[in-house]
Write a protein that holds these residues in place. Sequence first.
Motif, PDB file in Angstrom:
ATOM      1  N   ARG A  52       6.824  73.084  23.349  1.00  0.00           N
ATOM      2  CA  ARG A  52       9.007  72.854  24.090  1.00  0.00           C
ATOM      3  C   ARG A  52       9.471  72.315  23.195  1.00  0.00           C
ATOM      4  O   ARG A  52      10.344  73.087  22.223  1.00  0.00           O
ATOM      5  CB  ARG A  52       8.737  72.955  25.563  1.00  0.00           C
ATOM      6  N   LEU A  53       9.508  71.384  22.462  1.00  0.00           N
ATOM      7  CA  LEU A  53       9.901  70.202  21.544  1.00  0.00           C
ATOM      8  C   LEU A  53       9.771  70.954  20.207  1.00  0.00           C
ATOM      9  O   LEU A  53      10.513  71.245  19.571  1.00  0.00           O
ATOM     10  CB  LEU A  53       9.581  68.665  21.872  1.00  0.00           C
ATOM     11  N   ALA A  54       8.895  71.411  20.426  1.00  0.00           N
ATOM     12  CA  ALA A  54       7.947  72.102  18.250  1.00  0.00           C
ATOM     13  C   ALA A  54       9.130  73.446  18.881  1.00  0.00           C
ATOM     14  O   ALA A  54       9.922  73.725  17.532  1.00  0.00           O
ATOM     15  CB  ALA A  54       6.984  72.893  18.661  1.00  0.00           C
ATOM     16  N   GLU A  55       9.896  74.470  19.906  1.00  0.00           N
ATOM     17  CA  GLU A  55      10.279  75.314  19.526  1.00  0.00           C
ATOM     18  C   GLU A  55      11.345  75.081  19.168  1.00  0.00           C
ATOM     19  O   GLU A  55      12.043  76.149  18.550  1.00  0.00           O
ATOM     20  CB  GLU A  55      10.278  76.327  21.540  1.00  0.00           C
ATOM     21  N   ALA A  56      11.964  73.824  20.717  1.00  0.00           N
ATOM     22  CA  ALA A  56      13.928  73.254  19.680  1.00  0.00           C
ATOM     23  C   ALA A  56      13.538  73.516  18.568  1.00  0.00           C
ATOM     24  O   ALA A  56      14.980  73.176  17.491  1.00  0.00           O
ATOM     25  CB  ALA A  56      13.887  72.744  20.141  1.00  0.00           C
ATOM     26  N   ARG A  57      12.814  71.806  17.574  1.00  0.00           N
ATOM     27  CA  ARG A  57      12.778  71.906  16.538  1.00  0.00           C
ATOM     28  C   ARG A  57      12.476  73.218  15.134  1.00  0.00           C
ATOM     29  O   ARG A  57      12.947  73.565  14.763  1.00  0.00           O
ATOM     30  CB  ARG A  57      12.050  71.457  15.998  1.00  0.00           C
ATOM     31  N   THR A  58      12.408  74.204  16.005  1.00  0.00           N
ATOM     32  CA  THR A  58      11.652  75.809  15.368  1.00  0.00           C
ATOM     33  C   THR A  58      13.461  76.075  15.070  1.00  0.00           C
ATOM     34  O   THR A  58      13.794  76.612  13.951  1.00  0.00           O
ATOM     35  CB  THR A  58      11.069  76.002  15.583  1.00  0.00           C
TER      36      THR A  58
END
Length: 329
Positions: A16-22
Amino acid sequence: MSSHTPPMDPDGFAARLAEARTEIAEVIVGQTELVEKVLVAVLCEGHLLLEGVPGLGKTRLLTTLGQVLQIGFGRISFTPDLMPADILGTNVLQAGHFSFHPGPVFTNLVLADEINRATPKTQSALLEAMAERRVTVAGATRPLPRPFMVMATQNPLEMEGTYPLPEAQLDRFMLKELVPFPPSDDLVEILRRTTGGAEHRPSGVLEGSHLTQMASMVRELPAARHLLRYASNLVGATHPDSPGATDSIRRYVRAGASPRGAQALILGGKALALMDGRPNLSASDIRRLALPALRHRLVLGYEAVVDGVSADGLIEEVLEAHPEPVAER
């Protein structure tokens, strides 16, 4: 937790956090460390202070964050003539009786833009909101919505027209990040994105129910006793009268970090662990947060200014003097 929000494990948390960072990276060029610390503050429902000269994208980063999180977002531009009522709200006489008109602080994510350009009286209007998640106006206390976070930007104190934030307010910021000037390649990419066609509009990735669940996961992550002791020792070593203080701390520091600094090390470290998909806090997580969690909590003496000594340099000395601990048995 909403019944529509499925349970999440550390791998799902990290994804989830990787999606937000992307999604943030579609707007903000580089600054991966900075974006990481901003997300740590969000996951801990902590307040964040960004310091840097104008034009480095501080406000743009926080505005993008509000769009990605899909939570209530409000912006306050701090100016010398801003009054506390402009932040908190005021009672207005209507049809013979007073009714409360809430100020922009009544939202989930408050962007306090150039906070140190307002007078100390106006800066102090945020003290209760940041510490207690509530405000008191005309004798009536009103709770603020949850989650509630203040993300503030400030210009370096050497710049004209700035007022230093009081220590009591600085201590309420979980983290303070310094925003560097971008390297040449990043600056070229910034120019490409901002001087061409339509700019990317970030999509919403997270929402209130996700943040509530993720914040609960951060707090529930286990922290071994030797790691709690390590965070305590690091913060204690920033006090000049502490047995663990270095010679430089004793010479240059008037007051060390508060217990809030140790809380930031542990809670933020848990967030870093989950962002990496790990189910346990480690000493390296604590060390990664030492600078942003402690730099604004040290009160330096006049000798530090004369000798060009910075809070960051002193904290790095403390880290060198206190290596990672061995687990207790």
